[in-house]
Design a protein around this motif. Sequence first.
Motif, PDB file in Angstrom:
ATOM      1  N   LEU A 125       0.875  -1.258  -0.045  1.00  0.00           N
ATOM      2  CA  LEU A 125       0.167   0.014   0.009  1.00  0.00           C
ATOM      3  C   LEU A 125       0.867   1.248   0.041  1.00  0.00           C
ATOM      4  N   LEU A 126       0.568   2.153  -0.940  1.00  0.00           N
ATOM      5  CA  LEU A 126       1.520   3.366  -1.161  1.00  0.00           C
ATOM      6  C   LEU A 126       0.600   4.595  -0.471  1.00  0.00           C
ATOM      7  N   GLY A 127       1.126   5.354   0.343  1.00  0.00           N
ATOM      8  CA  GLY A 127       0.497   6.458   0.901  1.00  0.00           C
ATOM      9  C   GLY A 127       1.414   7.610   0.811  1.00  0.00           C
ATOM     10  N   ALA A 128       0.955   8.781   1.439  1.00  0.00           N
ATOM     11  CA  ALA A 128       1.541   9.928   1.310  1.00  0.00           C
ATOM     12  C   ALA A 128       2.885  10.067   1.746  1.00  0.00           C
ATOM     13  N   HIS A 129       2.851   9.388   3.030  1.00  0.00           N
ATOM     14  CA  HIS A 129       4.082   9.554   3.522  1.00  0.00           C
ATOM     15  C   HIS A 129       4.846   8.057   3.809  1.00  0.00           C
ATOM     16  N   GLU A 130       4.240   7.004   3.524  1.00  0.00           N
ATOM     17  CA  GLU A 130       4.676   5.652   3.943  1.00  0.00           C
ATOM     18  C   GLU A 130       4.378   4.696   3.124  1.00  0.00           C
ATOM     19  N   VAL A 131       4.759   3.428   3.183  1.00  0.00           N
ATOM     20  CA  VAL A 131       4.406   2.266   2.447  1.00  0.00           C
ATOM     21  C   VAL A 131       4.083   1.205   3.524  1.00  0.00           C
ATOM     22  N   VAL A 132       3.180   0.544   3.251  1.00  0.00           N
ATOM     23  CA  VAL A 132       2.661  -0.581   4.240  1.00  0.00           C
ATOM     24  C   VAL A 132       2.339  -1.956   3.572  1.00  0.00           C
ATOM     25  N   PHE A 133       3.101  -3.056   4.208  1.00  0.00           N
ATOM     26  CA  PHE A 133       2.831  -4.449   3.504  1.00  0.00           C
ATOM     27  C   PHE A 133       2.969  -5.382   4.651  1.00  0.00           C
ATOM     28  N   LEU A 134       2.553  -6.451   4.493  1.00  0.00           N
ATOM     29  CA  LEU A 134       2.692  -7.586   5.285  1.00  0.00           C
ATOM     30  C   LEU A 134       4.121  -8.312   4.875  1.00  0.00           C
ATOM     31  N   CYS A 135       4.697  -8.211   6.078  1.00  0.00           N
ATOM     32  CA  CYS A 135       6.215  -8.854   6.193  1.00  0.00           C
ATOM     33  C   CYS A 135       6.330 -10.216   5.883  1.00  0.00           C
ATOM     34  N   PRO A 136       6.984 -10.525   4.796  1.00  0.00           N
ATOM     35  CA  PRO A 136       6.993 -12.020   4.319  1.00  0.00           C
ATOM     36  C   PRO A 136       8.007 -12.789   5.375  1.00  0.00           C
ATOM     37  N   PRO A 137       8.164 -13.909   5.316  1.00  0.00           N
ATOM     38  CA  PRO A 137       8.999 -14.714   6.284  1.00  0.00           C
ATOM     39  C   PRO A 137      10.240 -14.194   6.478  1.00  0.00           C
ATOM     40  N   SER A 138      11.039 -13.875   5.414  1.00  0.00           N
ATOM     41  CA  SER A 138      12.262 -13.034   5.523  1.00  0.00           C
ATOM     42  C   SER A 138      12.260 -11.886   4.509  1.00  0.00           C
ATOM     43  N   PHE A 139      12.758 -10.876   5.166  1.00  0.00           N
ATOM     44  CA  PHE A 139      12.861  -9.487   4.154  1.00  0.00           C
ATOM     45  C   PHE A 139      14.163  -8.789   4.596  1.00  0.00           C
ATOM     46  N   ARG A 140      14.672  -8.213   3.423  1.00  0.00           N
ATOM     47  CA  ARG A 140      16.069  -7.371   3.448  1.00  0.00           C
ATOM     48  C   ARG A 140      15.603  -6.304   2.587  1.00  0.00           C
ATOM     49  N   LEU A 141      16.253  -5.284   3.125  1.00  0.00           N
ATOM     50  CA  LEU A 141      16.286  -4.105   2.283  1.00  0.00           C
ATOM     51  C   LEU A 141      17.265  -2.826   2.621  1.00  0.00           C
ATOM     52  N   ASP A 142      18.052  -2.435   1.773  1.00  0.00           N
ATOM     53  CA  ASP A 142      19.130  -1.421   2.183  1.00  0.00           C
ATOM     54  C   ASP A 142      18.322  -0.299   2.761  1.00  0.00           C
ATOM     55  N   MET A 143      18.645   0.532   3.693  1.00  0.00           N
ATOM     56  CA  MET A 143      17.828   1.651   4.167  1.00  0.00           C
ATOM     57  C   MET A 143      18.985   2.693   4.712  1.00  0.00           C
ATOM     58  N   ALA A 144      18.791   3.906   4.685  1.00  0.00           N
ATOM     59  CA  ALA A 144      19.790   4.925   5.321  1.00  0.00           C
ATOM     60  C   ALA A 144      19.609   4.886   6.800  1.00  0.00           C
ATOM     61  N   GLU A 145      20.763   4.911   7.206  1.00  0.00           N
ATOM     62  CA  GLU A 145      20.665   4.972   8.970  1.00  0.00           C
ATOM     63  C   GLU A 145      19.825   6.261   9.422  1.00  0.00           C
ATOM     64  N   GLY A 146      19.188   5.846  10.431  1.00  0.00           N
ATOM     65  CA  GLY A 146      18.097   6.784  11.048  1.00  0.00           C
ATOM     66  C   GLY A 146      16.778   6.624  10.355  1.00  0.00           C
ATOM     67  N   ALA A 147      16.551   6.005   9.070  1.00  0.00           N
ATOM     68  CA  ALA A 147      15.489   5.953   8.704  1.00  0.00           C
ATOM     69  C   ALA A 147      14.143   5.233   9.307  1.00  0.00           C
ATOM     70  N   PRO A 148      12.985   5.703   9.715  1.00  0.00           N
ATOM     71  CA  PRO A 148      12.004   5.006  10.654  1.00  0.00           C
ATOM     72  C   PRO A 148      11.619   3.968  10.009  1.00  0.00           C
ATOM     73  N   VAL A 149      11.490   2.934  10.942  1.00  0.00           N
ATOM     74  CA  VAL A 149      10.997   1.486  10.653  1.00  0.00           C
ATOM     75  C   VAL A 149       9.915   1.132  11.862  1.00  0.00           C
ATOM     76  N   SER A 150       8.894   0.914  11.104  1.00  0.00           N
ATOM     77  CA  SER A 150       7.730   0.364  12.154  1.00  0.00           C
ATOM     78  C   SER A 150       7.101  -1.028  11.979  1.00  0.00           C
ATOM     79  N   LEU A 151       7.041  -1.545  12.995  1.00  0.00           N
ATOM     80  CA  LEU A 151       6.516  -3.085  12.954  1.00  0.00           C
ATOM     81  C   LEU A 151       5.234  -3.107  13.872  1.00  0.00           C
ATOM     82  N   PHE A 152       3.998  -3.459  13.203  1.00  0.00           N
ATOM     83  CA  PHE A 152       2.769  -3.573  13.771  1.00  0.00           C
ATOM     84  C   PHE A 152       2.135  -4.853  13.865  1.00  0.00           C
TER      85      PHE A 152
END
Length: 221
Positions: A125-152
């Motif tokens: 799901l693409l929003g104005a400020h974030e993307v949301v998706f169901l985490c697969p069994p394993s997920f890896r992504l290059d991200m910048a240091e300090g970037a917000p990551v929320s798990l719900f």
Amino acid sequence: MRIAKDCPVTLIGGGEVQPSDLALATDIAPTLIAADGGADRALALGHAPEAVIGDFDSLTDKARSALPGAALHYDPDQDSTDFDKALGAISAPLVIGVGFLGARLDHQMAAMNTLVRLPEKRCILLGAHEVVFLCPPSFRLDMAEGAPVSLFPMGAVEGVSDGLKWQIGGLHFAPDGRIGTSNMATGPIDITVTSPKMLLMLPRDVFPAAVETMQNTSSHW
């Protein structure tokens, strides 16, 4: 009803949709399908959906008359949302949803409920400020240091991680217990979870990389 595609699909809902959102999604997934009143949104932005799925309680007569009858797929079920109906009917490597985040909170929560109840569907799901998706069994992504990551968590789930400021190993997550919002990346993130119950919420700017990762993830629920 089943709509089968061998390439990613853009699914548009009736919520807030900026022209840039739709353009970003359709550049990756040019096949456009609408969930009920999402057809009105699409037409207003100059796009005619290939198909419309829903109970048509929010589809206007104007939109209905602008589309061929064969494109209209009526589903009268009142125990499911239009997003649920549409996502369930689409068979594709990936679905990019626009118009499902923002605006009404109840509609956003219902969309997230659908992501968890249909774990076999790869959907971002693409929003104005974030993307949301169901985490697969394993997920890896290059991200910048300090970037917000929320798990719900949307159910009981555990996991392990690398690349988070606060690692999740050994924690027991539940919607009425521990949650994982407002974490942050220390660099590339690597997350493994035990069940299809964890939503990942990441900054909008990682959308292209998240799409690529989801398409190349060999394991899925």
